[in-house]
Design an enzyme around this catalytic site. Structure first.
Site, PDB file in Angstrom:
ATOM      1  N   ASP A  94      35.972   5.830 -80.237  1.00  0.00           N
ATOM      2  CA  ASP A  94      36.691   4.571 -80.290  1.00  0.00           C
ATOM      3  C   ASP A  94      38.117   4.935 -80.705  1.00  0.00           C
ATOM      4  O   ASP A  94      38.371   6.017 -81.220  1.00  0.00           O
ATOM      5  CB  ASP A  94      36.029   3.605 -81.286  1.00  0.00           C
ATOM      6  CG  ASP A  94      36.452   2.174 -81.016  1.00  0.00           C
ATOM      7  OD1 ASP A  94      35.762   1.249 -81.455  1.00  0.00           O
ATOM      8  OD2 ASP A  94      37.497   1.978 -80.327  1.00  0.00           O
TER       9      ASP A  94
HETATM   10  C1  GLC Z   1      39.093  -1.032 -79.999  1.00  0.00           C
HETATM   11  C2  GLC Z   1      37.638  -1.388 -79.819  1.00  0.00           C
HETATM   12  C3  GLC Z   1      37.027  -0.807 -78.586  1.00  0.00           C
HETATM   13  C4  GLC Z   1      38.075  -0.759 -77.497  1.00  0.00           C
HETATM   14  C5  GLC Z   1      39.118   0.257 -77.921  1.00  0.00           C
HETATM   15  C6  GLC Z   1      40.277   0.312 -76.934  1.00  0.00           C
HETATM   16  O1  GLC Z   1      39.380  -0.781 -81.336  1.00  0.00           O
HETATM   17  O2  GLC Z   1      36.776  -1.128 -80.933  1.00  0.00           O
HETATM   18  O3  GLC Z   1      35.912  -1.636 -78.204  1.00  0.00           O
HETATM   19  O4  GLC Z   1      37.501  -0.399 -76.253  1.00  0.00           O
HETATM   20  O5  GLC Z   1      39.598   0.032 -79.223  1.00  0.00           O
HETATM   21  O6  GLC Z   1      40.956  -0.892 -76.956  1.00  0.00           O
END
Ligand code: GLC
Length: 756
Positions: free
Chosen positions: A230
């Site tokens: 993430d």
């Molecule tokens: C965010 C989310 C994730 C997302 C990523 C990119 O913090 O937790 O679900 O795909 O970052 O935006």
């Protein structure tokens, strides 16, 4: 077929390390020298949030105009994997058109508490339902030769302290509740990528948790793609490489790439691990590149209508007293509430889509005799006396008053959790006032997670629209006026009050960790076990017609755990109009030595029937439908015994029941010692055979004869039940103190025989 190993062999260590982190917020790294292109990934999950200018991961900056489909909380309510597959295909087309290699979704974290800020983006409290929907979504999207990133692996069930908190979850609860949606999707749909979560899992960051990312995900479930972090979830990059975290997102400015190089050079990281990560990433990069079709058309208008079709299938009719719905087109109806004109149809954060168009219920109702009153201001979270007075006035002029209510953006979002389960106080006040003025009041809800309904007895209809995507208004009109017969079912329980929720005492946890102390008793698994009333149960939903289930037939009444069982039931539309129902199959372990829920969803099928039509639905159950996770075996295990097969219209509306006896073919290794109690030894058939001769002697010594009783109260004090209970719970070593005459040698010989 590209020879990736040969390609990697041409790379310098620095080039390899560079591949293991993003080139920027949304791209993998290119290595021009070797013809390795950058590929783009983008949120998800229910449409594209592609940022081609300033990038961020919370949807602050703009993204391209796109189509916002219903969020997972809504699509789960459809209980229709085929519908979700179709939605996936549409999203896949848009990815090809926009040259996106991976869309970051589906998000399958279990809805452990109504408070999680991202519940709108997640499917269910039930892992089987979540797994079926995620699998279909992945298959749909990937049918267009673009990838998905099932997320957030694992146990990311709150926003509070999400980047540091440890989700402390016992093994069985992980296996039975928090893993299965990921497991089913990996085994059945092979997502191109998996996104690891921010949190620690039992003290170890998911982004460097080898047990999670390699032992379980790859070695047990057979995942073949790459794991990305993430955004900002990486703590120790070299540990992550070793654990199986292939790609750090977003770019970390070369800092972690250098750490990887240093680690290889100082011998703390095997270069083979780096090569493996490179290979996994390149395999997906080229899978996209070799199948890129940027000429794929993306018909946004057509997808807008598809979003409306999908949303209509998701809506859940929760109350319809006196058949207040469907509305008649020839009667004046009041549309009250700002969400009628400016609906809430998606959540805040990384999934927030820049819709090219939205259709509100008011717009979709053009030409119908509808009177509108704003009722409240969602952003200000207020309802002035004048707004309420206007709403009451509109309600008095109408045969039916429809209040469009729900959670404003600020009430539920990525990044923080809810603190209560209430609707805005101003909306409750409005609903009370409208219902007092016109008893024919219907409430349409826009929320991604359960809400309390203090006015439930004052209104005649409730329609749960969840977050239904940009065309939600079109869908609402179709359902409210009966063009579409509502067929959604609740993918989560609506408790009467937050305190009833099993995670209430523990949710959010303490600074270091959140302990999942409710264990496997999540959602209906808890409420049904405690026989607790809920506002609306899991699987519940009404229709404008009625259905009957009959004639449950099981393929056998006795089987082994290696066999499969089929269960067939006849479903009849006993009403006056066509409709769809969701036949749910639950399995209940009648008796078990471990704690188990009363029932667990192990099958469902949505079926469309004309008025009067009957059709059979057949389910096939394998071992997993009966099994629990045995922490001695570290594997799934079915205890020999009876199981109920329950056909229900919700988890609390079981219509038909059958019983099947399942015999386990798996022996759970037991090791007996002096502290083993008689009851456990006797429960094991083989051990019982060895123990019985010994038992007779023991019982004779242990159970006092009536004539030997030394006082008239003796028989009360040493009743047979108590003696038996004492006997059952007696450890083997008890024979030394309580008779039986077997000396130490005798017991050792017995133990030897028992452990053979
Ligand atoms: C965010 C989310 C994730 C997302 C990523 C990119 O913090 O937790 O679900 O795909 O970052 O935006």
């Amino acid at each position: 077929m590209r020879d990736l190993k040969a390609l990697i062999a041409q790379m310098t260590l620095e080039e390899k390390a560079s591949l293991l982190s993003g080139g920027d917020f949304w791209h993998t790294k290119a290595i021009d020298r070797l013809g390795i292109p950058a590929t783009m990934v983008s949120d998800g999950p229910h449409g594209l949030r592609k940022q081609d200018q300033k990038a961020d991961h919370l949807g602050v900056n703009d993204s391209i105009k796109a189509v916002c489909f219903p969020a997972a909380s809504a699509t789960a309510a459809s209980f229709d994997p085929e519908l979700v597959r179709t939605m996936g295909e549409a999203i896949g087309d848009s990815c090809q058109h926009e040259e996106l290699s991976v869309v970051l979704g589906p998000a399958v974290n279990i809805k452990r508490s109504p408070l999680c800020g991202r519940n709108f983006e997640y499917f269910s409290e039930d892992p089987y339902l979540a797994g079926r929907m995620a699998t279909a979504m992945i298959q749909g999207i990937q049918s267009r030769n673009v990838g998905t990133s099932i997320k957030h692996f694992a146990a990311n069930n709150q926003e509070h302290r999400r980047m540091s908190s440890s989700s402390d979850v016992d093994e069985r609860t992980l296996r039975e509740i928090y893993f299965p949606a990921f497991e089913m999707a990996v085994r059945e749909a092979q997502p191109w990528t998996v996104m690891c979560s921010y949190n620690r899992l039992n003290g170890v960051f998911a982004s460097e948790n080898r047990w999670l990312l390699t032992d379980v995900l790859r070695n047990e479930w057979g995942f073949e793609g790459y794991v990305m972090s993430d955004w900002g979830a990486v703590s120790n990059r070299p540990k992550g490489v070793e654990a199986g975290l292939d790609l750090e997102m977003p770019a970390s400015g070369g800092i972690n790439d250098r750490k990887v190089v240093e680690a290889v050079k100082n011998g703390t990281l095997d270069e083979a691990c780096v090569d493996l990560c490179c290979e996994r990433i390149l395999r997906i990069v080229f899978r996209y590149i070799d199948n890129a079709r940027p000429d794929t058309p993306w018909d946004l208008e057509a997808q807008h209508l598809l979003a409306a079709d999908i949303a209509a299938e998701c809506m859940v009719l929760l109350k319809n007293q006196d058949d207040i719905l469907p509305l008649r087109r020839d009667e004046p109806v009041a549309f009250i509430g700002e969400f009628a004109a400016a609906p809430r149809f998606q959540g805040g954060g990384s999934s927030h889509i820049n819709t090219f168009k939205t259709t509100s219920a008011l717009e979709a109702a053009n030409g119908l005799p509808v009177i509108y009153a704003q009722g409240y201001s969602a952003a200000e979270d207020t309802a002035t006396d004048e707004q309420i007075a206007q709403a009451v006035e509109a309600a008095l002029k109408a045969r039916v008053a429809v209040v469009f209510a729900g959670l404003p953006d600020a009430y539920e979002s990525e990044g923080y959790d809810r603190t209560h389960m209430r609707l805005p106080e101003c909306q409750n006040r409005l609903i009370h006032a409208v219902a007092a003025a016109n008893p024919n009041t219907v409430v349409v809800l826009h929320n991604g997670s359960p809400v309390e309904m203090p006015w439930i007895d004052e209104v005649r209809g409730v329609l749960e629209a969840y977050l239904g995507g940009q065309a939600v208004g079109l869908a609402e009109i179709r359902v409210l006026y009966g063009d579409v017969n509502p067929s959604g079912r609740l993918p989560e329980s609506f408790p009467k009050k937050l305190e009833d929720n099993p995670s209430f005492l523990f949710f959010g946890g303490e600074p270091r960790a959140t302990e999942y102390r409710e264990g496997i008793f999540v959602g209906y698994r808890y409420y049904d076990k405690k026989k607790m009333d809920v506002l609306f149960p899991f699987g519940f939903g009404l229709s404008y017609t009625t259905f009957e289930y009959s004639g449950l037939r099981l393929s056998t009444d006795a089987m082994q755990d290696t066999d499969t069982l089929t269960a067939t039931v006849t479903v009849t539309n006993t009403g006056k109009r066509a409709g769809k129902t969701v036949v749910q199959l639950y399995v209940a372990d009648v008796e078990s030595t471990v704690l188990r829920p009363v029932r667990e969803l192990k099958g469902f099928e949505k079926i469309a029937l004309e008025a009067g039509e009957s059709r059979d639905v057949t389910f096939t159950l394998d071992k997993r439908a009966f099994a629990y996770w045995n922490t001695d075996l570290h594997d799934w295990h079915v205890e020999t015994g009876d199981f109920r097969i329950e056909i229900g219209a919700s988890c609390q509306d079981i219509r038909l029941t059958g019983t099947v006896h399942v015999t386990s073919t798996q022996t759970v290794p037991h090791h007996y010692d002096m502290d083993s109690i008689f009851m456990d030894i006797m429960a094991d058939p083989k051990a019982r055979a060895v123990l019985m001769p010994f038992m007779e002697k023991m019982m004779a010594a242990f159970m006092p004869k009536k004539e030997e009783a030394t006082s008239e109260v003796a028989d009360a004090a040493v009743s047979a039940e108590m003696s038996l209970a004492m006997m059952n719970y007696m450890p083997l070593r008890g024979v030394f103190s309580f008779g039986g005459g077997a000396g130490e040698d005798g017991i050792r010989q017995l133990l030897q025989a028992l452990n053979q």
